[in-house]
Enzyme design. Structure first.
Site, PDB file in Angstrom:
ATOM      1  N   GLU A 164       0.899  -1.256   0.089  1.00 53.00           N
ATOM      2  CA  GLU A 164       0.082  -0.008   0.056  1.00 53.00           C
ATOM      3  C   GLU A 164       0.883   1.344   0.188  1.00 53.00           C
ATOM      4  OE1 GLU A 164      -2.768  -0.687   3.341  1.00 53.00           O
ATOM      5  OE2 GLU A 164      -3.264  -2.407   2.493  1.00 53.00           O
ATOM      6  N   GLU A 269      -6.266 -11.088  -0.509  1.00 53.67           N
ATOM      7  CA  GLU A 269      -7.213 -10.647   0.417  1.00 53.67           C
ATOM      8  C   GLU A 269      -8.812 -10.697  -0.227  1.00 53.67           C
ATOM      9  OE1 GLU A 269      -5.726  -7.279   2.431  1.00 53.67           O
ATOM     10  OE2 GLU A 269      -3.618  -7.797   1.812  1.00 53.67           O
TER      11      GLU A 269
END
Length: 377
Positions: A164, A269
């Site tokens: 991220e 995820e």
């Protein structure tokens, strides 16, 4: 004399042929698990939490062994857990996670080495609480990565090296890594990981990867790394999806765009929230937290059949997409085993009841599991 001619007997041959046909029909059974149904298209994986790693959640462990062939640690390999105090490493739970993967012959992904969130407080500051220098933070990164990756050299085959680093608009996240080191922190992280284990696959992982801005930002970053000779083997597209976002078309555009960089694409995820989002621009930023309101928790007492059907259809659409691009996708990983353990119950609003995974709170397979197993996609 030809041995076949010597024993030739029409009746005997018919008997043999019947036996072969019967034998084939007996062994021709439908797959009873996700991993058998998916076959060699890609790995099908799940995240493990502490109760599963410790062996306490036996119902989930049974599902993992039956249905999945890849695992990733949900939290126990993050830096705040592994190195809570500078120079003091705690590998107790990480070792148990790796042992579980080895014992069950699962593909193990290490998650995650460098992430601005769930990092220990000491990482970015000196004893006076001031930001450390660029050189100090680089050395702390190097030490952490070399120690963690080095411990599992040759055992963990793939690492989420950086998590991220790019915002939804494609610009750099102004994390402490970026503010102190600059954009080079990503390059350095990949270089340190490669030094620690030259054979391990190295991945970049992020959410909202179907958004045009994020897609373009990640493509630009990866191209820059490649031009500098930095090894990067894959891009993880976090699959935190909702009932209407992202569109299949946008998700597909990113699969294709990332694949064209010459790297593996992974869906990481994966979960599907059926609950309303208080902010549609939330992405999957774990730092966000919204106040609980009853209208944001409409299915506290169970999921209506109509919503359950729509959820099944939504999952079908995505698995059709994954199958279509299975030559580009190396792994699809669910972010948990059962609805009861999902982070979606407390993010971005704590105390809600969500239904995002493939197995319900009683560890029963949802209709989508049967759809995948029967290839009803």
């Amino acid at each position: 004399m030809n041995r076949f001619k010597k024993i030739y007997n029409p009746g005997f041959l018919a008997f043999l042929l019947l036996g072969v046909l019967c034998s084939c029909s007996k062994t021709e059974v439908k797959p009873v698990s996700l991993k058998l149904a998916v076959g060699d298209r890609f790995y099908i994986g799940t995240a493990l939490n502490s109760a599963q790693i410790d062996g306490a959640d036996t119902s989930a462990i049974k599902i993992i062994k039956q249905h999945f062939n890849a695992v990733v640690a949900e939290n126990v390999m993050k830096s705040e857990v592994v190195q809570p105090v500078e120079g003091e490493f705690d590998f107790d739970m990480a070792d148990k996670f790796v042992r579980f993967g080895l014992d069950n012959k699962l593909f193990i992904t290490g998650h995650t080495l460098i992430w601005h969130s769930q990092a220990p407080n000491w990482l970015f500051v000196d004893k006076q609480g001031n930001d450390v220098s660029r050189d100090v933070l680089i050395e702390r990164m190097r030490s952490h990565i070399h120690t963690v990756v080095g411990r599992y050299k040759g055992i963990i085959k793939g690492w989420d090296v950086v998590n991220e680093a790019i915002l939804d608009d494609g610009t750099w996240r102004k994390s402490k890594f970026y503010e102190i080191i600059g954009a080079d922190f990503v390059k350095l992280a990949f270089e340190f990981a490669h030094e620690a284990d030259p054979e391990a696959e190295l991945y970049y992982n992020d959410y909202s990867m179907a958004k045009k801005g994020k897609r373009e930002g990640v493509v630009a970053m990866v191209k820059s790394l490649q031009e500098q000779g930095v090894r990067i083997d894959g891009i993880g597209m976090q699959g935190h999806i909702s009932m209407d976002d992202p569109t299949i078309e946008d998700f597909e555009k990113s699969i294709v765009a990332f694949s064209e960089l010459g790297v593996q694409v992974m869906v990481t995820e994966l979960d599907l929230t059926v609950l309303p989002m208080p902010n549609m621009n939330a992405g999957a930023d774990i730092a966000l937290n919204f106040e609980f309101k009853k209208e944001l928790n409409p299915y506290a007492n169970g999921l209506p059949d109509s919503i359950n059907t729509k959820m099944t259809e939504r999952y079908q659409d995505f698995f059709r997409l994954f199958y279509k691009h299975s030559n580009k996708i190396s792994r699809v990983t669910l972010w948990g085993v059962s609805d009861a353990q999902s982070w979606r119950n407390y993010w971005p609003v704590n105390g809600r009841t969500d239904y995002p995974l493939l197995f319900d709170r009683e560890y029963k397979a949802k209709p989508i599991v049967e759809k995948i197993i029967n290839e009803d996609l």
